[in-house]
Every structure is written in C-alpha cells, then in structure tokens.
Design a protein around this motif. Structure first.
Motif, PDB file in Angstrom:
ATOM      1  N   LYS A  53      -2.549  37.558   4.787  1.00  0.00           N
ATOM      2  CA  LYS A  53      -2.098  36.691   5.866  1.00  0.00           C
ATOM      3  C   LYS A  53      -1.467  35.406   5.361  1.00  0.00           C
ATOM      4  CE  LYS A  53      -4.795  36.250   9.465  1.00  0.00           C
ATOM      5  NZ  LYS A  53      -6.023  36.066  10.284  1.00  0.00           N
ATOM      6  N   SER A  54      -1.650  35.096   4.090  1.00  0.00           N
ATOM      7  CA  SER A  54      -1.023  33.892   3.527  1.00  0.00           C
ATOM      8  C   SER A  54       0.077  34.277   2.543  1.00  0.00           C
ATOM      9  CB  SER A  54      -2.074  33.006   2.850  1.00  0.00           C
ATOM     10  OG  SER A  54      -2.836  33.741   1.907  1.00  0.00           O
ATOM     11  N   MET A  55      -0.295  34.887   1.423  1.00  0.00           N
ATOM     12  CA  MET A  55       0.699  35.185   0.399  1.00  0.00           C
ATOM     13  C   MET A  55       1.734  36.213   0.850  1.00  0.00           C
ATOM     14  SD  MET A  55       0.346  36.316  -3.590  1.00  0.00           S
ATOM     15  CE  MET A  55       0.601  34.628  -4.136  1.00  0.00           C
ATOM     16  N   THR A  56       1.294  37.363   1.319  1.00  0.00           N
ATOM     17  CA  THR A  56       2.249  38.411   1.685  1.00  0.00           C
ATOM     18  C   THR A  56       3.132  37.963   2.845  1.00  0.00           C
ATOM     19  OG1 THR A  56       0.655  40.080   0.977  1.00  0.00           O
ATOM     20  CG2 THR A  56       2.495  40.839   2.332  1.00  0.00           C
ATOM     21  N   LEU A  57       2.508  37.374   3.860  1.00  0.00           N
ATOM     22  CA  LEU A  57       3.289  36.900   4.999  1.00  0.00           C
ATOM     23  C   LEU A  57       4.259  35.800   4.597  1.00  0.00           C
ATOM     24  CD1 LEU A  57       3.860  36.757   8.073  1.00  0.00           C
ATOM     25  CD2 LEU A  57       2.098  34.985   8.183  1.00  0.00           C
ATOM     26  N   MET A  58       3.773  34.817   3.847  1.00  0.00           N
ATOM     27  CA  MET A  58       4.611  33.668   3.517  1.00  0.00           C
ATOM     28  C   MET A  58       5.761  34.026   2.592  1.00  0.00           C
ATOM     29  SD  MET A  58       4.156  30.893   5.050  1.00  0.00           S
ATOM     30  CE  MET A  58       4.804  29.629   3.977  1.00  0.00           C
ATOM     31  N   LEU A  95      10.988  24.728   5.745  1.00  0.00           N
ATOM     32  CA  LEU A  95      11.077  25.423   7.028  1.00  0.00           C
ATOM     33  C   LEU A  95       9.988  26.493   7.157  1.00  0.00           C
ATOM     34  CD1 LEU A  95      14.948  25.840   7.396  1.00  0.00           C
ATOM     35  CD2 LEU A  95      13.450  24.406   8.794  1.00  0.00           C
ATOM     36  N   SER A  96       9.772  27.243   6.079  1.00  0.00           N
ATOM     37  CA  SER A  96       8.771  28.319   6.116  1.00  0.00           C
ATOM     38  C   SER A  96       7.369  27.753   6.294  1.00  0.00           C
ATOM     39  CB  SER A  96       8.840  29.150   4.832  1.00  0.00           C
ATOM     40  OG  SER A  96      10.109  29.735   4.677  1.00  0.00           O
ATOM     41  N   LEU A  97       7.088  26.651   5.613  1.00  0.00           N
ATOM     42  CA  LEU A  97       5.755  26.053   5.721  1.00  0.00           C
ATOM     43  C   LEU A  97       5.527  25.467   7.115  1.00  0.00           C
ATOM     44  CD1 LEU A  97       3.325  25.834   3.937  1.00  0.00           C
ATOM     45  CD2 LEU A  97       4.162  23.646   3.075  1.00  0.00           C
ATOM     46  N   LEU A  98       6.568  24.921   7.711  1.00  0.00           N
ATOM     47  CA  LEU A  98       6.453  24.420   9.078  1.00  0.00           C
ATOM     48  C   LEU A  98       6.171  25.561  10.059  1.00  0.00           C
ATOM     49  CD1 LEU A  98       9.350  21.796   9.117  1.00  0.00           C
ATOM     50  CD2 LEU A  98       6.911  21.307   9.358  1.00  0.00           C
ATOM     51  N   LEU A  99       6.872  26.690   9.872  1.00  0.00           N
ATOM     52  CA  LEU A  99       6.632  27.860  10.713  1.00  0.00           C
ATOM     53  C   LEU A  99       5.201  28.368  10.546  1.00  0.00           C
ATOM     54  CD1 LEU A  99       9.962  29.854  10.159  1.00  0.00           C
ATOM     55  CD2 LEU A  99       9.231  28.738  12.281  1.00  0.00           C
ATOM     56  N   TYR A 100       4.731  28.391   9.305  1.00  0.00           N
ATOM     57  CA  TYR A 100       3.386  28.875   9.016  1.00  0.00           C
ATOM     58  C   TYR A 100       2.330  27.943   9.612  1.00  0.00           C
ATOM     59  CZ  TYR A 100      -0.495  30.734   6.244  1.00  0.00           C
ATOM     60  OH  TYR A 100      -1.672  31.291   5.840  1.00  0.00           O
ATOM     61  N   ALA A 101       2.572  26.644   9.513  1.00  0.00           N
ATOM     62  CA  ALA A 101       1.638  25.675  10.099  1.00  0.00           C
ATOM     63  C   ALA A 101       1.539  25.888  11.613  1.00  0.00           C
ATOM     64  CB  ALA A 101       2.090  24.250   9.791  1.00  0.00           C
ATOM     65  N   GLY A 102       2.667  26.233  12.248  1.00  0.00           N
ATOM     66  CA  GLY A 102       2.646  26.528  13.678  1.00  0.00           C
ATOM     67  C   GLY A 102       1.799  27.751  13.988  1.00  0.00           C
ATOM     68  N   LEU A 103       1.893  28.772  13.144  1.00  0.00           N
ATOM     69  CA  LEU A 103       1.055  29.961  13.328  1.00  0.00           C
ATOM     70  C   LEU A 103      -0.425  29.621  13.203  1.00  0.00           C
ATOM     71  CD1 LEU A 103       2.853  32.854  11.376  1.00  0.00           C
ATOM     72  CD2 LEU A 103       2.411  32.733  13.832  1.00  0.00           C
ATOM     73  N   LEU A 104      -0.740  28.783  12.230  1.00  0.00           N
ATOM     74  CA  LEU A 104      -2.141  28.401  12.028  1.00  0.00           C
ATOM     75  C   LEU A 104      -2.691  27.665  13.244  1.00  0.00           C
ATOM     76  CD1 LEU A 104      -2.103  27.193   8.293  1.00  0.00           C
ATOM     77  CD2 LEU A 104      -2.873  29.386   9.194  1.00  0.00           C
ATOM     78  N   SER A 163      17.792  36.036  -5.455  1.00  0.00           N
ATOM     79  CA  SER A 163      16.581  35.221  -5.561  1.00  0.00           C
ATOM     80  C   SER A 163      15.739  35.333  -4.300  1.00  0.00           C
ATOM     81  CB  SER A 163      16.963  33.753  -5.802  1.00  0.00           C
ATOM     82  OG  SER A 163      17.628  33.595  -7.038  1.00  0.00           O
ATOM     83  N   ALA A 164      16.392  35.279  -3.152  1.00  0.00           N
ATOM     84  CA  ALA A 164      15.677  35.379  -1.881  1.00  0.00           C
ATOM     85  C   ALA A 164      14.987  36.736  -1.748  1.00  0.00           C
ATOM     86  CB  ALA A 164      16.641  35.154  -0.717  1.00  0.00           C
ATOM     87  N   GLY A 165      15.691  37.799  -2.088  1.00  0.00           N
ATOM     88  CA  GLY A 165      15.113  39.133  -1.984  1.00  0.00           C
ATOM     89  C   GLY A 165      13.970  39.359  -2.958  1.00  0.00           C
ATOM     90  N   ALA A 166      14.049  38.727  -4.121  1.00  0.00           N
ATOM     91  CA  ALA A 166      13.056  38.976  -5.176  1.00  0.00           C
ATOM     92  C   ALA A 166      11.680  38.414  -4.865  1.00  0.00           C
ATOM     93  CB  ALA A 166      13.553  38.400  -6.506  1.00  0.00           C
ATOM     94  N   VAL A 167      11.564  37.508  -3.888  1.00  0.00           N
ATOM     95  CA  VAL A 167      10.249  36.959  -3.544  1.00  0.00           C
ATOM     96  C   VAL A 167       9.641  37.651  -2.326  1.00  0.00           C
ATOM     97  CG1 VAL A 167      10.786  34.690  -4.495  1.00  0.00           C
ATOM     98  CG2 VAL A 167      11.207  35.115  -2.086  1.00  0.00           C
ATOM     99  N   PHE A 168      10.305  38.683  -1.819  1.00  0.00           N
ATOM    100  CA  PHE A 168       9.878  39.278  -0.555  1.00  0.00           C
ATOM    101  C   PHE A 168       8.531  40.008  -0.676  1.00  0.00           C
ATOM    102  CE2 PHE A 168       9.779  42.769   2.545  1.00  0.00           C
ATOM    103  CZ  PHE A 168       9.986  42.056   3.714  1.00  0.00           C
ATOM    104  N   ALA A 169       7.571  39.583   0.129  1.00  0.00           N
ATOM    105  CA  ALA A 169       6.307  40.300   0.369  1.00  0.00           C
ATOM    106  C   ALA A 169       5.531  40.651  -0.896  1.00  0.00           C
ATOM    107  CB  ALA A 169       6.581  41.571   1.185  1.00  0.00           C
ATOM    108  N   VAL A 170       4.990  39.640  -1.570  1.00  0.00           N
ATOM    109  CA  VAL A 170       4.067  39.884  -2.682  1.00  0.00           C
ATOM    110  C   VAL A 170       2.814  40.550  -2.123  1.00  0.00           C
ATOM    111  CG1 VAL A 170       2.679  38.821  -4.486  1.00  0.00           C
ATOM    112  CG2 VAL A 170       4.926  37.878  -3.939  1.00  0.00           C
TER     113      VAL A 170
END
Length: 450
Positions: A423-428, A189-198, A393-400
C-alpha cells in the motif's frame, strides 16, 4: 522474425534473473548473444559487437559512474544523510518533513547506493513518524519510496540517470537539468496525492504496521564508520554541489552563447565529478582519518564493479541490436513515417521500461536494458533523446513489488506488514511513475509545438 527472437531473449533474461536467481551480468550477456546469433551476426560477430558496445558505453559513462559511487560512499562516511534529516526536521518541522526529506533524497543523494540510503533513512523516518499522527509511518514510508528510487533513476549522478544518458547519447548537463525538474515535480505531486489518500482512511495502523522490532539490518554496499568528528553538513555537501554548479553552470552559459575553453573544461562532467570526489576524499581524510576513509573508498570501489559491469552490458545489448535487423525494425516503429508521433514514442518507451521492471524487479537493470533496446532507434524518433530518456526513467520505477530485494528491505526496516509495503511502496512507485509519464508527455507536447 528478429522481433520474436528479441522477445524470447527478454523472456530468457527475466527467467534467469527471477527464477534461476542468476546475476543480471550473466543474464544480459546470454540475452545479447542470443539476439546477435539469432539476428545473423554469428557467434564471433556477436561477441565482437558485445565487446565493442561495452567499451563504447564505458568511454561515455564509466568514469562518471565510478566517481559518483565513490562520492556517495564518502558522503555516507561523513554522515551527510543523517545530518540532512536532522536539519530538515529543525527547519521545516515534523509536518513538512516527509516532503522535504523526499525532495532532498531526490536532489542530493542519488549517488549513494539505494540500499544504503534506505538503511540510513529508515530509522530516522520511523522516529519522525510518531510526530505526524495516526498516518505518520505511512506518510514517511511514501516519502522514502518517492525519494530514493526516483532520484537514482532521474537525477545524475544516479546510476540509472547516468546510464540512460550514456546509452541515448544525451549530454549529462541536459539529463541533470530535466531529470531534476521531472523528479522533483513528480515526487511532490505524488506525495500530495498519497497524503490525500491517507487522510481518507487508506492506512490501517493495525493491519499495515507491525509491532515487531526492526529486523537486523541487511548487508549494504557501504557501512557508516564515522569517527564522530564529521564536518558540518554544508561543508560535506559541497562534494555534490560543486559538480552540479560546474555542469549546470556550463550548460546555462552555453544557452546564452557564452563559450570559452576554460568554461568548457570546468563544465566537463568527468572533471566536475572528479573535483567533487577529490574534495570529499580530502575532507574525509582530515575529519574521519585515513583508515575510515580508505574503508569507505574501498567499499565504494567494490560496489562500482558490479554496477559498471551491468551498465557496460547494457551498452553491449545496444551494440548487438544496432548490427541486427532489429535496429531497423525499432527505427521504423518509432519513426514519424510509421505513424507514431512524439507522444506515442514516449508512451511506448515507458511501457517497455515498465514491463521490464515489473518482470525483473530491478529499477536500474530495467532502465539500462530498456535504454539498450531503444537506444539504437533514437535517431529515427521524432523527439529529443532526453524526452525518451525521461520516459524510460519513469517506466523503470513502476510498481516495485515482491521480486525486488528493496521491497523486503523496505518493509522490514520500516516495520511494515507485506500489506503495508504494497500500500506504500508498490502503490507509490506506480503513482509516481504515471505522474512522471504525464509530465514527460506534457513536456513532449510543448517540444512538438516549438
């Protein structure tokens, strides 16, 4: 007062890790001792609790983590990751490669040290990006971002996933099943959303990419030293698939009321991972030779040392908390009687892990620390521990971001500017964290009505 002291301890740990550049092992010990002494345990009592907690968590997950790291080292030796990417390109084609690559990294490679995954996958991603058009590198960067960190913290035998399961007393089969479901769905889902942004102009090739050659690869935990006689991919991947089949198969059988001694033995996670490890070791000896296998095994052992210390000290932190008033405070805070429902408990767990990660910069350390803090209160939470674990787990990956070594490795190996990495890592990682939280909330809502 104990809550204030705990906040001070967290600030001390974060400051030691970020500003003083102290190893997390030392920072966690200092933080645990501070909470213990401030909580009235005294110096001797705090040290005793610290040692007991370390031993207890090692009983639960020590061998699992050790075996998982060694399997990852041997898989790297066998060239499994490179072959997987080649197969994905041939089977799915360049256009679907980002999605297939992200899901494959989620499901099959969490046991490989994240830095090693990145070093091996980044050149492949850069090469494939030229076939994807103007936003190719941005899309492949997003695929690596949601593929590597999410798998490590959600999917066993990833370090974060196994550690959280152990600290919250979640059966590994349960953690594996739900972690895999959340990881794959939130990643897609996240990658689909990101592809839409691109597609809407989010990526700027001139400003987000650099024309410089990729910087020299940093030292990684494991080096690829294969002899060129590596086995077919399917043969290598059996070292991962065998444990998954054993563990998940036992869980499914028990769900249908099928139980016997043999099934219980085969589905025991320690035994299942050991079988995978022995298989990988024998396969490597026959194909790569004794010298290369011993090198991979040795570097895997070196890697697991620091990992086991950090994980064990997460257990120490939990044990100290259990013996102080903070345990009662947390239990009261998370209890239904305090007015906090299952959804609020999930969100609060996510916030604690997310804040720790943003401050510390290490996904695994944030996950382990959050689970150590929340673990003592799980008995009072009106939610299955696996749900709380998924929220952590979800919280631990937030905003590298800037305070993560992984961030700078990522930008240099992918050939991105700092702006491009943000724009890629931190956002994603922010997006996938929130998406995973929403899916976990949906799951918690279903559970609350069952």
């Amino acid at each position: 007062m104990i809550v204030i002291h705990t906040a001070i301890a967290i600030i001390i740990m974060v400051a030691m890790i970020i500003w003083a550049k102290v190893n997390p092992v030392i920072a966690l010990v200092v933080g645990a001792l501070y909470i213990g002494i401030a909580g009235g345990l005294g110096l001797a009592g705090s040290v005793t609790a610290l040692a007991e907690g370390f031993g207890d968590i090692m009983v639960d997950v020590g061998l699992l983590i050790g075996f998982g790291v060694l399997i990852g080292a041997l898989l790297n030796q066998l060239g499994a990751l490179r072959k997987t990417v080649d197969m994905l390109v041939q089977f799915f084609g360049p256009r679907r490669l980002p999605y297939a690559m992200a899901l494959a990294l989620n499901a099959f490679f969490p046991s490989i040290y994240p830095d090693v995954q990145l070093v091996l996958a980044a050149p492949l991603a850069r090469n494939a990006s030229s076939r994807l058009g103007r936003n190719g590198l941005g899309l492949m960067a997003g695929a690596l971002v949601v593929g590597i960190p999410v798998g490590v913290v959600f999917v066993a035998p990833g370090l974060g996933a196994v550690s959280i399961a152990g600290l919250l007393n979640v059966p590994l089969s349960t953690s594996l099943l739900w972690g895999l479901i959340i990881a794959l769905s939130s990643t897609l889902l996240s990658l689909l959303l990101y592809a839409g942004l691109l597609r809407r102009g989010w990526w700027n090739t001139e400003k987000d990419e650099t024309s410089d050659d990729v910087l020299a690869e940093p030292d990684s935990a494991v080096s690829e030293t294969g002899s060129g006689r590596n086995p077919p991919l399917g043969v290598s991947m059996l070292s991962v698939l065998i444990p998954i089949v054993f563990i998940a198969g036992g869980a499914i059988a028990r769900t249908f009321g099928i139980e016997n001694t043999v099934l219980e033995f085969l589905s025991e996670p320690v035994f299942a991972l050991f079988v995978g490890l022995v298989y990988a070791y024998v396969l490597s000896r026959f194909t790569a030779g004794r010298k290369a296998t011993d090198f991979a095994f040795g570097t895997g052992l070196e890697t697991s040392g620091n990992i086991l210390l950090i994980t064990g000290l997460g257990g120490s932190l939990a044990a100290v908390i259990k013996k102080t008033e903070l345990s009662d405070v947390l239990t009261g805070l998370f209890s239904a009687e305090a007015g906090i429902g299952i959804i609020a408990a999930v969100v609060l767990s996510w916030i604690i892990a997310a804040v720790l990660h943003v401050a510390i910069g290490s996904i695994n350390v944030a996950a382990i620390t959050a689970a150590g803090i929340i673990g003592p209160a799980t008995a009072g939470i009106d939610a299955p521990p696996v749900i709380i674990g998924l929220a952590i787990s979800a919280g631990a990956v937030f905003a590298v971001h800037f305070n993560s070594n992984f961030f700078w490795m990522f930008s240099s190996l992918l050939g991105l500017t700092t702006r491009g990495a943000l724009k890629s890592m931190t956002l994603m990682t922010a997006v996938v964290s929130v998406v995973a939280l929403l899916i976990t909330i949906l799951l918690a809502t279903v559970v609350s009505f069952v």
